[in-house]
Design an enzyme around this catalytic site. Structure first.
Site, PDB file in Angstrom:
ATOM      1  N   GLU A  87      -3.510 -62.586  -5.564  1.00 54.06           N
ATOM      2  CA  GLU A  87      -3.884 -63.566  -4.547  1.00 54.06           C
ATOM      3  C   GLU A  87      -5.169 -64.329  -4.866  1.00 54.06           C
ATOM      4  O   GLU A  87      -6.144 -64.303  -4.114  1.00 54.06           O
ATOM      5  CB  GLU A  87      -4.022 -62.862  -3.195  1.00 54.06           C
ATOM      6  CG  GLU A  87      -2.758 -62.147  -2.774  1.00 54.06           C
ATOM      7  CD  GLU A  87      -2.911 -61.299  -1.528  1.00 54.06           C
ATOM      8  OE1 GLU A  87      -1.890 -60.824  -1.024  1.00 54.06           O
ATOM      9  OE2 GLU A  87      -4.057 -61.124  -1.051  1.00 54.06           O
ATOM     10  N   GLU A 116       6.950 -58.060  -3.363  1.00 52.02           N
ATOM     11  CA  GLU A 116       6.564 -57.459  -2.078  1.00 52.02           C
ATOM     12  C   GLU A 116       7.474 -57.926  -0.942  1.00 52.02           C
ATOM     13  O   GLU A 116       7.029 -58.135   0.188  1.00 52.02           O
ATOM     14  CB  GLU A 116       5.093 -57.777  -1.747  1.00 52.02           C
ATOM     15  CG  GLU A 116       4.109 -57.356  -2.817  1.00 52.02           C
ATOM     16  CD  GLU A 116       2.650 -57.610  -2.440  1.00 52.02           C
ATOM     17  OE1 GLU A 116       2.362 -57.730  -1.230  1.00 52.02           O
ATOM     18  OE2 GLU A 116       1.810 -57.677  -3.357  1.00 52.02           O
TER      19      GLU A 116
END
Length: 372
Positions: free
Chosen positions: A168, A283
């Protein structure tokens, strides 16, 4: 996922740093013997040849204390990833201290049951222990980051074949590739923290596949288009600097109220393929807090949303793996941040809280078999 949190678990006494620096094959690991479960046979584990590997995030505490959950992981997964046990906060609770008990236990569980392990994560703005705020200056920041990666990756060299090295990196609405999340690494190292992390990982384990993991690239809207554009700029910048990188992780935390931008996502994936980078779905789950309460209707809509996403992806690339962020609704981050207003349990994952298979699992299997 940015909003994902988990309870920090108590660890045993400190593991010596020298042991952490050992190669995994010769290091004495601290895995829990309670995880030693004979691998059972099931339809899921006996008919996976040629399919895209499927896996799940796992929690060490649940693997130890919940035998039915443990058996479900063994029966349905080919690979696992630690939900939190390999993040900085768990491994580095204090400066100069490395604690591997929980991470080792997951590795031990996977090894005994012939499951592959993905590493998550080495450089992230979140989940950092409080002591990292005391880091002062570029030299100290680089020293801590490099030491951490050398210690962790060398411990699992040859055992963890794929790492989410950088997680991220971009802000939610980036202007371009320089719109990085503020953290201790960007404060002292700027954008250089990513090449440092990737090059260090490659040097420690040349055989590992290195992945840049990101979320919110699949939806309709200017924020998500900006994320795709900035992410591609970042990938090209790393490639232009000859930084080692093998793949992109699409987290795929899907939301029921967000439309999948099929054209935008497919154009994005075509550019990634042109860069000769692998694509992994890392995810996957579907946040269902705004869906109707009726379970059968909600489960169908969750599966439909995942199917829209997987269809868009699989028409362009064959993912190297599909992982969900948890296998069962019994253990999921979603209600921590997206609790349903009607008070009913969230149902974002392939198995329900009673470990019964849901339509979401059928959709995942459909695409795995379609691309076999």
């Amino acid at each position: 996922m940015t909003k994902q949190t988990h309870s920090r678990r108590d660890f045993l006494e400190a593991t010596a740093k020298a042991a952490a620096l050992s190669v995994f094959g010769t290091a004495q690991l601290s895995g829990m013997s309670a995880f030693a479960t004979p691998k059972t046979q099931s339809l899921a584990t006996t008919s996976t040849a040629g399919l895209i590997p499927y896996g799940s995030a796992v929690r060490a505490g649940a693997l130890e204390s919940d035998p039915t959950y443990r058996e479900a992981i063994i029966a349905n997964c080919q690979l696992v990833v630690a939900e939190g046990e390999m993040k900085w906060g768990d491994i580095r609770p204090t400066r100069g201290e490395y604690r591997f008990e929980k991470a080792d236990a997951i590795i031990d569980f996977a090894r005994q049951n012939k499951l592959e392990v993905r590493g998550h994560t080495l450089a992230w703005y979140g989940g950092l222990p409080k002591w990292t705020s005391e880091i002062a200056g570029r030299a100290e920041a680089e020293r801590e980051l490099v030491d951490h990666i050398k210690t962790v990756v060398s411990r699992y060299r040859g055992v963890i074949p794929s790492w989410d090295v950088v997680n991220e990196p971009l802000v939610d609405f980036p202007e371009d590739a320089t719109s990085l999340r503020p953290c201790v690494w960007t404060k002292h190292l700027g954008a250089d923290y990513m090449p440092i992390a990737l090059r260090t990982t490659a040097a420690v384990d040349p055989g590992a596949r290195l992945v840049l993991n990101e979320y919110d690239v699949e939806f309709v809207g200017p924020r998500f288009a900006a994320k795709r554009k900035a992410f591609l700029q970042l990938l090209r910048s790393l490639r232009d600097k000859d930084v080692p990188l093998h793949g992109v992780g699409l987290q795929a935390h899907l939301f029921a109220d967000r439309a999948i931008d099929r054209d935008g996502l497919q154009a994005f994936l075509s550019e990634i393929a042109a860069l000769k980078l692998d694509v992994l779905i890392t995810e996957l789950d579907v946040v269902d807090y705004e869906l109707p309460g009726k379970v059968s209707e909600r489960d169908a809509l969750v599966a439909k949303k995942a199917g829209e996403f997987l269809s868009a992806v699989c028409e362009v690339v064959r993912p190297k793996a599909i992982l969900t962020w948890g296998l069962s609704d019994r253990y999921t981050w979603v209600p921590i941040w997206f609790k349903r207003p009607d008070g009913m349990p969230n149902r974002p994952l392939p198995l329900d809280a009673d470990l019964k298979r849901k339509p979401l699992f059928d959709v995942i299997d459909q695409f795995r078999r379609k691309l076999a």
